[in-house]
Structure formats: C-alpha cells, structure tokens
Write an enzyme that holds these catalytic residues in place. Structure first.
Site, PDB file in Angstrom:
ATOM      1  N   LYS A 126       0.852  -1.197   0.000  1.00  0.00           N
ATOM      2  CA  LYS A 126       0.000   0.000   0.000  1.00  0.00           C
ATOM      3  C   LYS A 126       0.883   1.240   0.000  1.00  0.00           C
ATOM      4  CE  LYS A 126      -4.550   0.363   0.322  1.00  0.00           C
ATOM      5  NZ  LYS A 126      -5.382  -0.354  -0.653  1.00  0.00           N
ATOM      6  N   THR A 171      -3.819  -5.520   0.092  1.00  0.00           N
ATOM      7  CA  THR A 171      -3.211  -4.215   0.408  1.00  0.00           C
ATOM      8  C   THR A 171      -4.108  -3.457   1.380  1.00  0.00           C
ATOM      9  OG1 THR A 171      -4.184  -3.020  -1.456  1.00  0.00           O
ATOM     10  CG2 THR A 171      -2.086  -4.134  -1.853  1.00  0.00           C
ATOM     11  N   ASP A 172      -5.389  -3.768   1.366  1.00  0.00           N
ATOM     12  CA  ASP A 172      -6.301  -3.140   2.342  1.00  0.00           C
ATOM     13  C   ASP A 172      -5.943  -3.577   3.770  1.00  0.00           C
ATOM     14  OD1 ASP A 172      -8.738  -1.490   2.652  1.00  0.00           O
ATOM     15  OD2 ASP A 172      -9.458  -3.321   3.629  1.00  0.00           O
ATOM     16  N   ARG A 291      27.109  35.867  -6.669  1.00  0.00           N
ATOM     17  CA  ARG A 291      25.807  35.537  -7.267  1.00  0.00           C
ATOM     18  C   ARG A 291      24.831  35.113  -6.188  1.00  0.00           C
ATOM     19  NH1 ARG A 291      26.670  29.393  -9.828  1.00  0.00           N
ATOM     20  NH2 ARG A 291      27.402  28.501  -7.873  1.00  0.00           N
ATOM     21  N   GLN A 340      29.094  22.165  -6.038  1.00  0.00           N
ATOM     22  CA  GLN A 340      29.821  20.913  -5.790  1.00  0.00           C
ATOM     23  C   GLN A 340      30.667  21.009  -4.516  1.00  0.00           C
ATOM     24  OE1 GLN A 340      29.358  22.335  -8.779  1.00  0.00           O
ATOM     25  NE2 GLN A 340      29.551  20.888 -10.477  1.00  0.00           N
ATOM     26  N   HIS A 368      18.707  28.829 -10.599  1.00  0.00           N
ATOM     27  CA  HIS A 368      19.371  30.032 -11.129  1.00  0.00           C
ATOM     28  C   HIS A 368      18.530  31.291 -10.943  1.00  0.00           C
ATOM     29  CE1 HIS A 368      22.151  27.235 -12.926  1.00  0.00           C
ATOM     30  NE2 HIS A 368      21.188  26.661 -13.649  1.00  0.00           N
TER      31      HIS A 368
HETATM   32  N1  AZA Z   1      28.265  24.421 -10.497  1.00  0.00           N
HETATM   33  C1  AZA Z   1      27.857  25.613  -9.991  1.00  0.00           C
HETATM   34  O1  AZA Z   1      28.016  25.838  -8.774  1.00  0.00           O
HETATM   35  N2  AZA Z   1      27.313  26.545 -10.780  1.00  0.00           N
HETATM   36  C2  AZA Z   1      27.171  26.311 -12.099  1.00  0.00           C
HETATM   37  C3  AZA Z   1      27.577  25.106 -12.647  1.00  0.00           C
HETATM   38  C4  AZA Z   1      28.149  24.122 -11.818  1.00  0.00           C
HETATM   39  O2  AZA Z   1      28.518  23.000 -12.242  1.00  0.00           O
HETATM   40  N3  AZA Z   1      27.299  25.160 -13.976  1.00  0.00           N
HETATM   41  N4  AZA Z   1      26.740  26.356 -14.214  1.00  0.00           N
HETATM   42  N5  AZA Z   1      26.663  27.064 -13.092  1.00  0.00           N
END
Ligand code: AZA
Length: 408
Positions: A126, A171-172, A291, A340, A368
């Site tokens: 379920k 499943t009930d 940014r 990353q 973005h």
């Molecule tokens: N990692 C980022 O932090 N900003 C990004 C990436 C990326 O791989 N690609 N465009 N902008």
C-alpha cells in the site's frame, strides 16, 4: 490448473497403450501409477494444499527418467510422446528439470522462479497511507502527520504467474495494519523506529514474507508562537520540507536504514562564486564572483547497522537535527566556489560528526537567478548594481554526490 486431469489421462493412456502393444503388465501398472500421482498433484494444486507442484514435478521426473532413455534407444511413438510430455509438464511445474532463472532487475527485488522466457521480480503493498496521530500529555499536545508506503516481498509469485491469490495479503489489510500499529505504538513520532516496528510486524506475522520495505515521510507541523509563548495545541505548516526514512527489513539479512530530508528551500544573496570553469565553443556563461545561490536540499544518509541491538543506540532524531543544522550552517557560511564544493563540505562534516553513518548523499538543484537586462531602459542592473533578478525553476543545474568513508 485445469490441465491436471489431463496429466492423469496422459499417464493412464501411456500405460494402456504400452499394455495393448506389448501386453506389458509392469507398463500398465507404472502408467496408471504415474497417472494417479498426477491426479493427486492436480487435486492438491487446485485445493492449494502444500506439495502439489512438487508431487507433479516428481511424477514428471520419474516419467522422464523412464521414457527419455527408452525413446532415445527406440524412438517409438509412446515413449517419445511421454518423454516430450514429461519435459513440457516438468518445465511448466517448475520441477527440478525446469530452469531456475532468477534475475534481479531492481535492487532487493524478490527472486522469482520462472521459465527461460520470462523474468519476474515483484514487490507490492500500500502506498500513500496518510495518518495523523495526536499525542496528548494533559493539555500539551503533539501532532504527527505521516505518509507511509509498505511493500512486501516473499512467496507471492503465484499471484502473478498463476492468478493464485491464496497467499496475497490484501493491500487493504496492509493499510489497516499500519493504522492499528500506529494506535498501539509509542514511537510513531520517531519515524525510523516506527518503520522498523512495521517491518518486524510483517516478518513475524507472515512466514511467507521475506522482505518488507517501509517508507515514511513526516510532514512539518511546527508549534505556534502566540504572544511570545509556544502554544499548547496549535501548529503551523512552515514550509514544504519533509523528513523521511526508508527501512528494509529482511528475514535473512536484517535491517537497512536510509533517512533524509527533502524540499528544504534555501537562498543566499552573496557568498557564492562560480568561475574558472572549463570553456570551449559551447560556453556562454559569464564567470561570477558574486551571485545568488538557491537550492532545494534533498539529503539522505544511510546507517551502519551491525546488529538489531545496535539500532536502539542510534540517535535518529538527533542525527536528523544535526544534519539539518550542518546543511544550513554550511550553506550560509561557506564562501562557495561552486555547489559541488559546498555539497562536499556538508557531507564531510556529517560523516565526521556521526560515526553511525555509512554514507551521506545530497541532490542540490542550482536554482538560477539571473539579473534582468535593464540596460535597455537606461538602468544599471549588472555586477554590483544588480538587484532585480528573474528566478528560473527550469532548467536548473543538478549537483549530486554520495560521500562515504574511504577504506584506508
Ligand atoms: N556548479 C555551480 O556551482 N554553478 C554552475 C555550474 C556548476 O557546475 N554550472 N553552471 N553554473
């Protein structure tokens, strides 16, 4: 199943044919005997009594054992027909002569006996069982809202391959069980423990269940602050973020636990750069040392579970609180070189702090925000002058990683 009376006939006719041609009393007796065995097997299969298939398979093996060598030595119609029949039937009945083909197409999928033509792996149960539990300590109430999925693996192949529902737990009933356990349990609010409780229940209640997959999502109900005081019984849904767990309880291999948090939406207005990345003829993205960074955090972590006793010592709630805190703190304080690099920092700290963890994973969409082009209107909106942005949901970058301790 309707074929089993025909099996009886096959054996009997074989014996009678052998008798009429060779006047062989042993062949007549053997043929009738095999026929009776097929008949009993057919009856047991029809009535869902144990060992029906096994008996039919054994009869086929005996029949094949006596007929195949004879038909090779002497390819007359009766031995030939019976040897072919015995092989076909034994294959149909998953006898030792048929092939046991097991292919796991999904992780942890049930191994299913099948013939060479098909592959089958199965889980059922379920999904989206929703419940709210009110926990009352006098006037001080707690509220727990969960969405639960319970999937079973086990001896359910016949439901798929033979339209035989005799072992299927409806499943009930699975849904009812979740509500009953929620009523009786003192640990519904501790989702890992409640998921383990559900898994243990199905394993101990049903001997034909081999593995239970329980997923629980806990929704946010945060206590309201009224006149500067936490309110006794009023709560607010302060965001879409959820906490979750996936517990796999296996009769043979014990418990595997993965927990996580999802849809934790965060944004910061500075402290994030992205430059010095690979450039070629496909690249248009401008480098930036400042940014907006925004993401919806999806984090999961798996536990080392050496034995069932050790589970009681795992502080699941504290680990959740701690990873949430590490995530938020790192997001806000890291001078991010990329999503990353920030992701790795979060996961590394979680592993460093919690020896109970095996792996930590993150999936971070890069939501973005691009400065709107206001130069066309004679207004500066670039670099340090940018303060009007367009948020883009799609497409987003998606940065993922699973971090584990290196084996030194
Ligand atoms: N990692 C980022 O932090 N900003 C990004 C990436 C990326 O791989 N690609 N465009 N902008």
């Amino acid at each position: 199943m309707a074929q089993h009376p025909a099996y009886t006939m096959a054996g009997a006719i074989g014996g009678i044919a052998a008798y009429s041609r060779a006047r062989s009393i042993p062949s007549l007796v053997a043929g009738l005997g095999i026929g009776v065995l097929y008949g009993i097997a057919g009856y047991r299969i029809q009535q869902n009594i144990d060992y029906g298939h096994e008996l039919a398979a054994a009869s086929s093996t005996v029949l094949a054992g006596s007929m195949v060598p004879r038909s090779i030595k002497n390819p007359k119609p009766v031995p030939l027909t019976l040897s072919i029949l015995s092989n076909v039937l034994s294959d149909d009945l998953n006898s030792p002569m048929s092939f046991f083909l097991c292919v796991n197409t999904c992780t942890n999928a049930t191994k299913v006996k099948s013939d060479l033509r098909y592959r089958c792996s199965q889980q059922y149960g379920k999904d989206r069982v929703r419940l709210v539990k009110v926990i009352r300590n006098g006037d001080w109430h707690e509220v727990v809202e969960l969405t639960i999925r319970v999937l079973l693996e086990g001896n359910f192949e016949k439901a798929y391959t033979k339209a035989d529902n005799s072992l299927v737990i409806a499943t009930d009933s699975i849904k009812n069980t979740v509500y009953i356990l929620a009523k009786k349990s003192a640990q519904v609010q501790h989702i890992e423990l409640f998921a383990i409780e559900i898994g243990d229940h199905f394993i101990s209640q049903y001997s034909h269940v081999s593995t239970v997959h329980v997923s629980i999502t806990k929704h946010r109900w945060t206590r309201m602050l009224v006149n500067g005081k936490l309110h006794n019984h009023s709560f607010i849904r302060d965001g879409d973020e959820t906490r979750s767990t996936r517990v796999v309880t296996s009769r043979n291999t014990g418990v595997a636990i993965e927990s996580g948090l999802k849809d934790l939406l965060v944004l910061k207005t500075t402290g994030s750069a992205f430059h010095s990345f690979f450039r070629d003829e496909y690249t248009t993205l401008a480098e930036t040392d400042d940014r907006i960074l925004s993401t919806s955090v999806d984090a999961t972590w798996t536990f080392k579970v050496p034995n069932s006793i050790s589970i009681a010592n795992i502080p699941f709630d504290d680990i959740y609180d701690s990873i949430r805190e590490i995530t938020l703190k790192t997001f806000s304080t890291d001078n991010s070189a990329s999503v990353q690099a920030t992701l790795y920092l979060m996961a590394k700290q979680a592993l460093e702090k919690h020896p109970e963890l095996e792996t930590v994973s993150y999936a971070l969409p890069n939501k973005h925000h691009f400065a709107f082009d206001l130069e066309r209107f004679g207004l500066k909106n670039n670099g340090k002058d940018s303060d009007i942005f367009v948020p883009f949901n799609d497409p987003s970058g998606l940065i993922t990683a699973t971090i584990a301790r290196a084996k030194l």
